[in-house]
Design a protein around this motif. Sequence first.
Motif, PDB file in Angstrom:
ATOM      1  N   LYS A 214     -17.931   6.581  -2.486  1.00 56.95           N
ATOM      2  CA  LYS A 214     -18.302   6.280  -3.872  1.00 56.95           C
ATOM      3  C   LYS A 214     -17.169   5.787  -4.746  1.00 56.95           C
ATOM      4  N   ILE A 215     -15.941   5.780  -4.233  1.00 54.74           N
ATOM      5  CA  ILE A 215     -14.823   5.262  -5.029  1.00 54.74           C
ATOM      6  C   ILE A 215     -13.943   4.382  -4.145  1.00 54.74           C
ATOM      7  N   VAL A 216     -13.109   3.581  -4.793  1.00 53.09           N
ATOM      8  CA  VAL A 216     -12.095   2.786  -4.099  1.00 53.09           C
ATOM      9  C   VAL A 216     -10.733   3.327  -4.516  1.00 53.09           C
ATOM     10  N   SER A 217      -9.973   3.822  -3.555  1.00 52.24           N
ATOM     11  CA  SER A 217      -8.688   4.443  -3.863  1.00 52.24           C
ATOM     12  C   SER A 217      -7.686   3.423  -4.406  1.00 52.24           C
ATOM     13  N   PRO A 218      -6.929   3.782  -5.439  1.00 49.48           N
ATOM     14  CA  PRO A 218      -5.864   2.900  -5.929  1.00 49.48           C
ATOM     15  C   PRO A 218      -4.710   2.778  -4.943  1.00 49.48           C
ATOM     16  N   ASN A 219      -4.736   3.588  -3.890  1.00 45.04           N
ATOM     17  CA  ASN A 219      -3.666   3.543  -2.893  1.00 45.04           C
ATOM     18  C   ASN A 219      -3.898   2.506  -1.803  1.00 45.04           C
ATOM     19  N   ARG A 220      -5.051   1.861  -1.826  1.00 45.94           N
ATOM     20  CA  ARG A 220      -5.289   0.826  -0.812  1.00 45.94           C
ATOM     21  C   ARG A 220      -4.254  -0.295  -0.958  1.00 45.94           C
ATOM     22  N   PRO A 221      -3.680  -0.753   0.172  1.00 42.17           N
ATOM     23  CA  PRO A 221      -2.683  -1.830   0.089  1.00 42.17           C
ATOM     24  C   PRO A 221      -3.357  -3.164  -0.218  1.00 42.17           C
ATOM     25  N   GLU A 222      -2.570  -4.110  -0.646  1.00 42.51           N
ATOM     26  CA  GLU A 222      -3.120  -5.434  -0.946  1.00 42.51           C
ATOM     27  C   GLU A 222      -3.420  -6.203   0.334  1.00 42.51           C
ATOM     28  N   TYR A 223      -2.587  -5.956   1.390  1.00 41.29           N
ATOM     29  CA  TYR A 223      -2.761  -6.690   2.647  1.00 41.29           C
ATOM     30  C   TYR A 223      -2.752  -5.726   3.829  1.00 41.29           C
TER      31      TYR A 223
END
Length: 326
Positions: A69-78
């Motif tokens: 239900k959420i998208v973590s702000p820790n996901r990398p850009e690439y």
Amino acid sequence: MDGHHEVQELQVYESDLQHWNNCKKNPGHRNFIPIKTFALGDLPAGYQDHDLFDLIKATADLTVKICVKIVSPNRPEYWPTCALKYPFSDKIASSIVRTGTGKLYVYKYIDGEGFDGHGRNFKTPTGTKLETVYKTCPCQKCQDLNETNNIWWEIFIFTATHVVFDDLEAQQTTCTLFYDADDSEVKLLENLSLEYAKVDRDVCELKYVTCDVELGDRLYNTVQLCYGLLKKVLQKHKSNFMFIVSHPHGCPKHVSFGRLQDNERYEELNADYDLSKLTYNTPTCPGSSGAKVYCLGLNMSGEYVHGGSSESKINFSSIGFCSKKY
């Protein structure tokens, strides 16, 4: 990693059925068999074997729908090894709901000592001992009620890291068990924690602890059944035949069949296993990301999950471990 992930995105006004009916990858889904109606005759010629049929049905019982239900702000850009955008890195803090698939592994604990479906008290291939310093169930219910159950089950949900990235996302993830048809009596697992996440291999494991005897015994007995059937199947079949049970578009689970095309080995994991990545033509759809990938020719030993589809429409797995014997 390359190509396109196969997580299903849902906006608040959309339904799973809308995406099923509007699918562009597999219009009509002719090669997807609903697990509810799956019969022996649906297996390809040469594989219409009762043990293989029972094995697929048993593994389906351990297949779950994952909803994040959420998208973590820790996901990398690439992605770590290339310049391709990492899934959902451009949608942090958005309202989208995402669905994928996972596979359950269950360990039974008695007085702090755990056992897998073979009755062994260690994990493969790492050899990690299944032991705890505490001797009673640590689940939230026991903590809240101050109960001291000495028997409990640890349920692990194996899926792809691009489906569930970190503990922030795990805390906002639910797993739906036994979703075989629209009218199925399902079980929902919530309050999950992240056991580990390996972004470079695109695999992660979520954890749920319970002392619910009915649920624990049902799942643990299914794991034991799978091990017994697997031994029988591999005595009769060794080929590049593959199957995947998943929740395409977040809908009830389906099974699809195909063939292994390549097993690209990367590096040695230990004395018995290598790390490798599979490519195959087994049909998948958005919502199939994270589903366990089964190949009889690999002795079913590799812990591979579905990763996505390349520009050339070839499907690929996460990086899993493959026995050096195969």
